[in-house]
Every structure is written in structure tokens, then in C-alpha cells.
Design a protein around this motif. Structure first.
Motif, PDB file in Angstrom:
ATOM      1  N   ARG A  97       3.365 -14.684   6.431  1.00  0.00           N
ATOM      2  CA  ARG A  97       3.523 -14.072   7.752  1.00  0.00           C
ATOM      3  C   ARG A  97       4.087 -12.663   7.642  1.00  0.00           C
ATOM      4  O   ARG A  97       3.620 -11.742   8.313  1.00  0.00           O
ATOM      5  CB  ARG A  97       4.410 -14.938   8.634  1.00  0.00           C
ATOM      6  CG  ARG A  97       3.758 -16.268   9.010  1.00  0.00           C
ATOM      7  CD  ARG A  97       4.612 -17.063   9.942  1.00  0.00           C
ATOM      8  NE  ARG A  97       4.586 -16.385  11.245  1.00  0.00           N
ATOM      9  CZ  ARG A  97       5.476 -16.592  12.190  1.00  0.00           C
ATOM     10  NH1 ARG A  97       6.475 -17.431  12.003  1.00  0.00           N
ATOM     11  NH2 ARG A  97       5.383 -15.963  13.347  1.00  0.00           N
ATOM     12  N   VAL A  98       5.094 -12.482   6.806  1.00  0.00           N
ATOM     13  CA  VAL A  98       5.687 -11.153   6.615  1.00  0.00           C
ATOM     14  C   VAL A  98       4.633 -10.195   6.070  1.00  0.00           C
ATOM     15  O   VAL A  98       4.465  -9.072   6.571  1.00  0.00           O
ATOM     16  CB  VAL A  98       6.914 -11.216   5.681  1.00  0.00           C
ATOM     17  CG1 VAL A  98       7.342  -9.834   5.229  1.00  0.00           C
ATOM     18  CG2 VAL A  98       8.064 -11.947   6.352  1.00  0.00           C
ATOM     19  N   MET A  99       3.891 -10.631   5.054  1.00  0.00           N
ATOM     20  CA  MET A  99       2.896  -9.761   4.449  1.00  0.00           C
ATOM     21  C   MET A  99       1.747  -9.458   5.418  1.00  0.00           C
ATOM     22  O   MET A  99       1.209  -8.359   5.416  1.00  0.00           O
ATOM     23  CB  MET A  99       2.358 -10.368   3.153  1.00  0.00           C
ATOM     24  CG  MET A  99       3.356 -10.328   2.012  1.00  0.00           C
ATOM     25  SD  MET A  99       4.137  -8.713   1.756  1.00  0.00           S
ATOM     26  CE  MET A  99       2.724  -7.672   1.431  1.00  0.00           C
ATOM     27  N   ALA A 100       1.376 -10.425   6.254  1.00  0.00           N
ATOM     28  CA  ALA A 100       0.310 -10.179   7.238  1.00  0.00           C
ATOM     29  C   ALA A 100       0.716  -9.074   8.203  1.00  0.00           C
ATOM     30  O   ALA A 100      -0.089  -8.189   8.523  1.00  0.00           O
ATOM     31  CB  ALA A 100      -0.017 -11.467   7.992  1.00  0.00           C
ATOM     32  N   VAL A 103       3.087  -6.705   7.652  1.00  0.00           N
ATOM     33  CA  VAL A 103       3.248  -5.451   6.911  1.00  0.00           C
ATOM     34  C   VAL A 103       1.882  -4.824   6.626  1.00  0.00           C
ATOM     35  O   VAL A 103       1.677  -3.625   6.857  1.00  0.00           O
ATOM     36  CB  VAL A 103       4.036  -5.688   5.600  1.00  0.00           C
ATOM     37  CG1 VAL A 103       3.981  -4.480   4.691  1.00  0.00           C
ATOM     38  CG2 VAL A 103       5.481  -6.063   5.913  1.00  0.00           C
ATOM     39  N   VAL A 104       0.941  -5.627   6.143  1.00  0.00           N
ATOM     40  CA  VAL A 104      -0.388  -5.108   5.833  1.00  0.00           C
ATOM     41  C   VAL A 104      -1.099  -4.654   7.109  1.00  0.00           C
ATOM     42  O   VAL A 104      -1.772  -3.621   7.121  1.00  0.00           O
ATOM     43  CB  VAL A 104      -1.216  -6.173   5.071  1.00  0.00           C
ATOM     44  CG1 VAL A 104      -2.685  -5.809   5.018  1.00  0.00           C
ATOM     45  CG2 VAL A 104      -0.675  -6.334   3.670  1.00  0.00           C
ATOM     46  N   ILE A 123      -0.690  -7.826  -2.708  1.00  0.00           N
ATOM     47  CA  ILE A 123       0.397  -8.800  -2.564  1.00  0.00           C
ATOM     48  C   ILE A 123       0.057  -9.792  -1.455  1.00  0.00           C
ATOM     49  O   ILE A 123       0.299 -10.999  -1.580  1.00  0.00           O
ATOM     50  CB  ILE A 123       1.734  -8.084  -2.301  1.00  0.00           C
ATOM     51  CG1 ILE A 123       2.107  -7.223  -3.506  1.00  0.00           C
ATOM     52  CG2 ILE A 123       2.839  -9.083  -1.976  1.00  0.00           C
ATOM     53  CD1 ILE A 123       3.286  -6.317  -3.277  1.00  0.00           C
ATOM     54  N   TYR A 124      -0.523  -9.297  -0.358  1.00  0.00           N
ATOM     55  CA  TYR A 124      -0.982 -10.160   0.743  1.00  0.00           C
ATOM     56  C   TYR A 124      -1.998 -11.185   0.237  1.00  0.00           C
ATOM     57  O   TYR A 124      -1.933 -12.364   0.590  1.00  0.00           O
ATOM     58  CB  TYR A 124      -1.594  -9.282   1.836  1.00  0.00           C
ATOM     59  CG  TYR A 124      -2.376 -10.019   2.890  1.00  0.00           C
ATOM     60  CD1 TYR A 124      -1.734 -10.634   3.952  1.00  0.00           C
ATOM     61  CD2 TYR A 124      -3.766 -10.092   2.832  1.00  0.00           C
ATOM     62  CE1 TYR A 124      -2.459 -11.302   4.935  1.00  0.00           C
ATOM     63  CE2 TYR A 124      -4.493 -10.756   3.798  1.00  0.00           C
ATOM     64  CZ  TYR A 124      -3.837 -11.362   4.852  1.00  0.00           C
ATOM     65  OH  TYR A 124      -4.550 -12.022   5.808  1.00  0.00           O
ATOM     66  N   SER A 142      -5.422  -8.992  11.069  1.00  0.00           N
ATOM     67  CA  SER A 142      -4.350  -9.682  10.347  1.00  0.00           C
ATOM     68  C   SER A 142      -3.336 -10.282  11.314  1.00  0.00           C
ATOM     69  O   SER A 142      -2.776 -11.346  11.052  1.00  0.00           O
ATOM     70  CB  SER A 142      -3.650  -8.753   9.358  1.00  0.00           C
ATOM     71  OG  SER A 142      -2.959  -7.729  10.024  1.00  0.00           O
ATOM     72  N   PHE A 143      -3.131  -9.644  12.466  1.00  0.00           N
ATOM     73  CA  PHE A 143      -2.206 -10.185  13.462  1.00  0.00           C
ATOM     74  C   PHE A 143      -2.788 -11.441  14.108  1.00  0.00           C
ATOM     75  O   PHE A 143      -2.079 -12.426  14.334  1.00  0.00           O
ATOM     76  CB  PHE A 143      -1.899  -9.147  14.542  1.00  0.00           C
ATOM     77  CG  PHE A 143      -1.341  -7.863  13.997  1.00  0.00           C
ATOM     78  CD1 PHE A 143      -0.133  -7.827  13.321  1.00  0.00           C
ATOM     79  CD2 PHE A 143      -2.033  -6.672  14.158  1.00  0.00           C
ATOM     80  CE1 PHE A 143       0.376  -6.644  12.815  1.00  0.00           C
ATOM     81  CE2 PHE A 143      -1.534  -5.482  13.656  1.00  0.00           C
ATOM     82  CZ  PHE A 143      -0.326  -5.466  12.979  1.00  0.00           C
ATOM     83  N   VAL A 144      -4.077 -11.414  14.390  1.00  0.00           N
ATOM     84  CA  VAL A 144      -4.751 -12.572  14.990  1.00  0.00           C
ATOM     85  C   VAL A 144      -4.759 -13.743  14.007  1.00  0.00           C
ATOM     86  O   VAL A 144      -4.446 -14.884  14.366  1.00  0.00           O
ATOM     87  CB  VAL A 144      -6.191 -12.199  15.412  1.00  0.00           C
ATOM     88  CG1 VAL A 144      -6.966 -13.413  15.881  1.00  0.00           C
ATOM     89  CG2 VAL A 144      -6.170 -11.120  16.477  1.00  0.00           C
TER      90      VAL A 144
END
Length: 105
Positions: A12-15, A17-18, A54-55, A86-88
Motif C-alpha cells: 500500500r505504501v509503495m502503491a 509513493v509510485v 521496489i513496487y 495505482s490508487f485504484v
């Protein structure tokens, strides 16, 4: 399940950030081609690329733990390359994994 929860949190964090970095990169592309200044793309592009790798690792780690079908995994992996997706997908992944966690608890 703690291992799945930590993998979900990392994903979730990487999604996010990316996703944010991709939006910044899109702004940089507008600046590059609209105003002939490629400095922003030169800085943000490699950062987004590194964070996207990383994602990918985080998404693959989560997918292996919860055994996603290959089609869903590919959609999640591609989500970091399309603005706003990526948010969806983060929301979809979160709901899907939370249902799995509550079903096995």
C-alpha cells in the motif's frame, strides 16, 4: 496472517509513493515538451523507475503470499505505469486481501 498484513502494508505504501511519483513525472513531461525544460524529467524519471522496481517486488511478494491469479497480478504490476491506476488498484488489493484475512481468521 501477520506476514500477509505486513506485505499488504508495504504494498500500500509503495502503491501510493509510485502513484504520486508518476503524477510528478507526468507534470515533468508537460514541462519538458511544453516549455522545453527537461530538468524535472531527468531527476524524477530515474527516481520513479527505481521506486517502481521496489513496487514490483512488493506486489509480487504479496501476490505469492495470497496466491493471486496471474491475470490479477499482471494488472496490479502494470498499475504503477498508468496515472491514477495505482490508487485504484491499491484500494482493490486492500479490499481483496482484507476479505481473505477475515475469511481465514
Amino acid at each position: 496472517m501477520i506476514d500477509v498484513e505486513s506485505a499488504l502494508k508495504f504494498y500500500r505504501v509503495m502503491a501510493y509513493v509510485v502513484g504520486v511519483m508518476l503524477l510528478v513525472l507526468c507534470v515533468g513531461m508537460v514541462v519538458k515538451y511544453g516549455f522545453d525544460d527537461d530538468a524535472m524529467v531527468a531527476v524524477v524519471g530515474p527516481i520513479h523507475g527505481f521506486l517502481y522496481m521496489i513496487y514490483l517486488v512488493g506486489a509480487l511478494n504479496l501476490a505469492l503470499k495470497v496466491r493471486w491469479p496471474i491475470g490479477y497480478l499482471l494488472l496490479v504490476l502494470l498499475a504503477g505505469t498508468i496515472p491514477f491506476l495505482s490508487f485504484v488498484m491499491e484500494r482493490s488489493v486492500n479490499e481483496r486481501v482484507r476479505k481473505l484475512i477475515t475469511a481465514t481468521a
